[in-house]
Each structure stands twice: as C-alpha cells, then as structure tokens.
Write an enzyme that holds these catalytic residues in place. Structure first.
Site, PDB file in Angstrom:
ATOM      1  N   ARG A  42      14.184  33.695  65.386  1.00 42.25           N
ATOM      2  CA  ARG A  42      12.898  34.056  65.994  1.00 42.25           C
ATOM      3  C   ARG A  42      13.123  35.336  66.782  1.00 42.25           C
ATOM      4  O   ARG A  42      13.925  35.357  67.721  1.00 42.25           O
ATOM      5  CB  ARG A  42      12.446  32.925  66.923  1.00 42.25           C
ATOM      6  CG  ARG A  42      11.154  33.170  67.673  1.00 42.25           C
ATOM      7  CD  ARG A  42      10.800  31.895  68.445  1.00 42.25           C
ATOM      8  NE  ARG A  42       9.542  32.004  69.153  1.00 42.25           N
ATOM      9  CZ  ARG A  42       9.434  32.417  70.417  1.00 42.25           C
ATOM     10  NH1 ARG A  42      10.515  32.754  71.106  1.00 42.25           N
ATOM     11  NH2 ARG A  42       8.249  32.479  70.988  1.00 42.25           N
ATOM     12  N   SER A 110       3.073  25.543  63.898  1.00 44.44           N
ATOM     13  CA  SER A 110       2.954  25.109  65.293  1.00 44.44           C
ATOM     14  C   SER A 110       1.607  24.417  65.494  1.00 44.44           C
ATOM     15  O   SER A 110       0.576  24.960  65.109  1.00 44.44           O
ATOM     16  CB  SER A 110       3.025  26.328  66.222  1.00 44.44           C
ATOM     17  OG  SER A 110       4.270  26.940  66.094  1.00 44.44           O
ATOM     18  N   LYS A 139       8.549  31.103  76.393  1.00 44.44           N
ATOM     19  CA  LYS A 139       7.411  31.649  75.649  1.00 44.44           C
ATOM     20  C   LYS A 139       6.287  31.896  76.644  1.00 44.44           C
ATOM     21  O   LYS A 139       5.549  30.965  77.009  1.00 44.44           O
ATOM     22  CB  LYS A 139       6.980  30.639  74.579  1.00 44.44           C
ATOM     23  CG  LYS A 139       5.856  31.110  73.660  1.00 44.44           C
ATOM     24  CD  LYS A 139       5.644  30.077  72.546  1.00 44.44           C
ATOM     25  CE  LYS A 139       4.297  30.187  71.886  1.00 44.44           C
ATOM     26  NZ  LYS A 139       4.133  31.331  71.013  1.00 44.44           N
TER      27      LYS A 139
END
Ligand code: TZP
Ligand code: MG
Length: 531
Positions: A42, A110, A139
């Site tokens: 990621r 997600s 995040k």
C-alpha cells in the site's frame, strides 16, 4: 480453493508502511518470519522508482507461498504479477480488476458499515476489509471507528470473509476474531513498534500461527555447492590450480607476476534477471572481471565467486549461473578456485580473479602529452543494447548481445603488450569516465576527436532511429569492455594492422583546466544498468 482454506490465508494480513523508517522489504521479512499469511503493498505516493521494491516484496512472498496483494493500483498489480488487489469503497473497479488480473486473482474491498455492505456490489469480491475497528493514526481519512460491535454486525451479514482493520495489535486481535473476523490486518503495530520483530511475533502468536524460517533457495547448501562446482568446472583440470575448490582454500601453483582483481554485480544495478538468463549472467560476470586482467596484460588463472541469492532462487538457477561461469572460464583456460553462497535480498555476485601478469603492467598514469588515445573496437553499443532491453525494442540484436555478453579483449591486449603500450584500461564506465581516469592519473588532459570516430553500423542504425548523436553515445556509453589506451601515434600505426576495429578517439595534451575536452555538449558519465 475451498472458502475455509482461503479464510485461513486472511488470518494475519500485513500491510506495508511506506512512511516508516524500516524499509518495506525488511517489514515484509519480519512479518513473514512471524507467520503473516498475506501481505499487501500500500503506497499512496507510488512512483516508478518504487517498482523494484514492489518486485522484491512479491518475490519474498512467493518464496513463502504467501499471497501478495497490491492496494488500489490494478496496473501495478498486473505489472508486478501480484496475486490480487485491494480496492477502496470509492473505487468500484472490481469487474475491471477481474478482467485485468484474471479469474484466480484475489480481490478485496473496503467496507466499513452494514449500510456500506448493503450498498456495495460484492460480486467477484473474495473478502472485505472492515474498520477502523479501533482508533488509528495510520489512515488520516479513515471512517469513524466502528468498534467491535460494528465489526460483528458487518461480519454477521457479509457474504465473504471479513478482515478487521484499524488500530489492531496483539492485545486486541483475539477480540476481533471473537467478533467474527477471519483475519486481522495490521500496519503500525509492526512497522512503528519499538521492536518490530517482537511485535510481529506477538501478533503471529495472537493469530495462533507459528513463526516460519524464511526458506532459503536451497535445501542443502553443501550439496548445492558441490553441484555448482561440478557444473562450473572443478578447476582440477587446470594445472595452475593444484588443489581446486572443496578444501578450505585453493592451492595455486607458483605463477609469475600474480595479478588480482575484484568486481561486483548486483541485480537491479548491473543486470536484471528479466533481461538475461542465469547462464548469461554467469558468463558476463566472468567476462567483465577478466576484462580487468586483459587490461593489465595478465593471463587468467583462477576465478572465485561469492553469491548472494534471494529467496525465490531455485537450485536450477544456481546451476545455470555456474554453467555460464564454467563456460566462460573454460574459454579462457581458467578454473574455479572457490566461492560461497548466502541468502540475501537481491541476487549479487562478488567476483575475484587471479591472473599471471606480463613483463609490463600497464598503468592509467602512463599517458604522455603527444600520445594519441585509442580504443580497440566499437563503443557505445552496450548502452544502446541496455536501452533496447529496457524498452523492449528487439530490432537491434547486435546491440543487445554486446550488453549481455561482452568479451574481455585478451587478443587485443597481447598486441598492445607486444608493442610496449604502457597506458591501458578497459572501458567499463564509458569513454568519458574512463578517459577522465587516465587524464587524472597521468596529470594530462584528454581531448576527444569525434571526427576520427569509427561508427559501428548497428550503432548508427539505432542512433538514426532514435535521433541520437552517435559520437555522444560513444563517449557516454559504458559496459563495452573494449580497451582504451594511449601511445605515440607512430606506435599505433605500427600495430594497426593487428588491431582490426581499433581507432583513434582523441589526443593527450599537457594538463589544462579540465581533464577532458572536445565532448559534445550534454555528454555525461555512464551509470551502470541505467539506460
Ligand atoms: N483502513 C482502515 S484503517 C487503516 C486502513 C488502511 C489503517 C490501519 O493501520 P493500523 O496502523 O494497523 O491502525
Ligand atoms: Mg577496469
């Protein structure tokens, strides 16, 4: 794969952290060692420069048969050969991902809440990531915390396995499993831990997993060394090596004027496996190491190689590499003196060669004002070949061949030695860089004379097609391994008939302000492996 088996693969889902101090490769090694069952790359700021580390991670995972997932970027996933993709809520690219990545790709999405679950078309989706279950600093744009109860609600209704994410560490992992998650996903609990190895081990334990020893590319090091030596040539047939590999050291017969040299070849810098076979890498390694012996008027006697092998290397790879080494050594009448193997992140070869020197040992410092500067053959080709490999343009096989399989110019070296040429070196860094070495060492200035250059027709065709100035390419391109030498012009004339292909590239003058002059504007030194 039965669903339950797939759900097991989600149990310890590690996501890399590109903002952490620890390299992403190291993070993945730590997670895999602790038992991670799936790994995700990621990187919200991905650029082409990161591609090699993505490849390295994919290889690390492949060696442990752990699925490797790329976040968001379907093209990157395809390019690196990932096992799957994880897509965010807003992406709605599941069908496209399936089309691009194929029917066996793992596709994740997600989903934070039951409302999102109901609104999301999960057709073709293999799992969902649900969270943040707990507070997370990783995040910044994460949805509100859903807590264990929110996780339980989604898990109860989800048609596909659920991986919990957000603020998860060893202490709360079990609670997530109890709430119905098949797996837990973690970033900072490992990557920002004071002791990442310890934190990862604890997480593995909380997931009920055993740590794993990262598989080395071979089962039995000694057996592999024996096979490799057998393939590479034991050295016993070479009289100069009295005791070949197999003992603690090799015993060489006495030979005159011992000359030694060393080199390094590292994947990603000096070569790339997707461009060359292992056999070619072995052959090339010998040629470029021996090229330094040729430039020293030494005859090769023995060769040593220490290999560092990344986890996905197979025994066959090692044997193929040694086959290339053996073939090149045999062509020079030299033998393998010994070597070593170790595992490591990228394929690299540490190379050593011994040779028997001649009556003179040529020096870079021996150029004199008034000398001409010459090369023994065409230059600039290897760099073009490297570009061809990088861009996939296979219309110029001679250029590619030059990059992949250069030859050490012992034939030319013999002529130079017989004519007492005192200043010689091989061109590995490019004419510009290597001529600068001569100028610096001899306290002179080298003036390039592009008008004298003989332009190889393969090079000319390539330069025509790409709008490149061939002279500039000849000055800046490296990896050709021709010899560069300085001597009085009359001496060059006397030996020219024995050196077909040799030509003048410049002159040596008293030292001026700069070490090299006369190069076309914008010419820079060669950087190995960078087209
Ligand atoms: N999606 C929801 S929370 C989160 C992501 C990517 C971050 C998880 O990171 P950490 O460090 O394990 O809390
Ligand atoms: Mg050299």
């Amino acid at each position: 794969m039965p669903e339950s088996k797939f759900a097991e693969q989600l149990r310890f889902y590690f996501i890399v952290d590109c903002e952490a101090d620890l390299s992403v490769e190291r993070q993945v090694e730590i997670a895999l060692t602790a038992g991670a069952t799936i790994v995700q790359y990621r990187n919200k700021r991905f650029s082409g420069r990161d591609f090699e580390s993505v490849e390295a991670i994919r290889r690390l995972c492949a060696a442990q048969q752990v699925p490797f997932i790329v976040n968001d970027d379907i093209v990157l996933a395809r390019a690196v050969g990932a096992d799957g993709i994880h897509l965010g809520q807003s992406d709605e690219k599941h069908a496209l991902a399936r089309k691009i990545l194929g029917k066996y790709a793992i596709i994740g999405a997600s989903v934070s809440t039951v409302e999102e679950l109901e609104a999301t078309n999960l057709t073709g989706c293999d799992y969902i990531g649900t969270g943040p279950v707990f507070e997370t600093g990783t995040k910044p744009d994460a949805n509100p915390v859903i807590g264990l109860s929110g996780l339980a609600r989604v898990a109860e209704r989800s048609p596909v396995p659920v991986v919990a994410i957000g603020g998860i560490a060893a202490q709360n992992a079990q609670q997530c499993f109890s709430a119905g998650a098949c797996g837990i996903s973690v970033i900072s609990a490992i990557t920002r831990a004071k002791d990442p190895e310890y934190a990862a081990r604890e997480l593995g334990r909380a997931c009920g997993l055993f740590p794993r020893t990262l598989r080395t590319p071979w089962d039995d090091e000694f057996e592999l060394i024996a096979k490799a030596i057998e393939t590479g040539g034991s050295g016993s047939e070479f009289p100069a090596i009295r005791i070949p590999p197999g003992d603690d050291a090799a015993l060489f017969a006495d030979f005159p004027n011992p000359v030694f040299t060393t080199d390094t070849q590292r994947e990603g810098i000096h070569f790339r496996r997707r461009w060359q076979t292992m056999e070619e890498i072995g052959q090339r390694a010998v040629a470029i190491t021996f090229s330094d012996l040729a430039a020293s008027y030494a005859q090769p006697v023995g060769f040593f190689v220490n290999l560092c092998l990344p986890p996905e290397t197979t025994e066959q790879d090692v044997i193929d590499l040694y086959r290339g080494i053996g073939r090149a050594l045999a062509s020079h009448g030299a033998g393998l003196g010994g070597g070593n193997l170790s595992s490591g992140p990228v394929l690299s070869l540490d190379l050593f060669a011994a040779g028997s020197g001649g009556r003179i040992f040529p020096l870079r410092s021996a150029a004199l004002p008034g000398d001409g500067l010459y090369v023994t053959g065409p230059i600039g080709l290897a760099r073009c070949g490297l570009e061809c490999l990088a861009t996939g343009d296979y219309a110029y096989p001679a250029l590619i061949e030059r990059y992949k399989l250069p030859r050490a110019r012992f034939d030319a070296a013999r002529v130079l030695r017989d004519h007492d040429v005192a200043c010689v070196m091989d061109i590995s860094d490019g004419l510009f860089g290597d001529a600068s070495h001569i100028a610096e060492a001899s306290g002179t200035t080298v003036c390039f004379e592009p008008d004298h250059f003989i332009i190889d027709w393969n090079l000319e065709a390539y330069c025509d097609a790409y709008g490149i100035d061939p002279a500039a390419r000849m000055i800046s391109g490296g990896d050709d391994y021709e010899l560069l030498f300085a001597c009085p012009p009359e001496r060059f004339e006397a030996m020219q008939s024995q050196l077909p292909g040799a030509f003048r590239v410049g002159s040596v003058t008293d030292r001026q302000e700069r070490s090299c002059t006369g190069a076309p504007g914008g010419v820079a030194s060669y950087r190995h492996g960078k087209p």
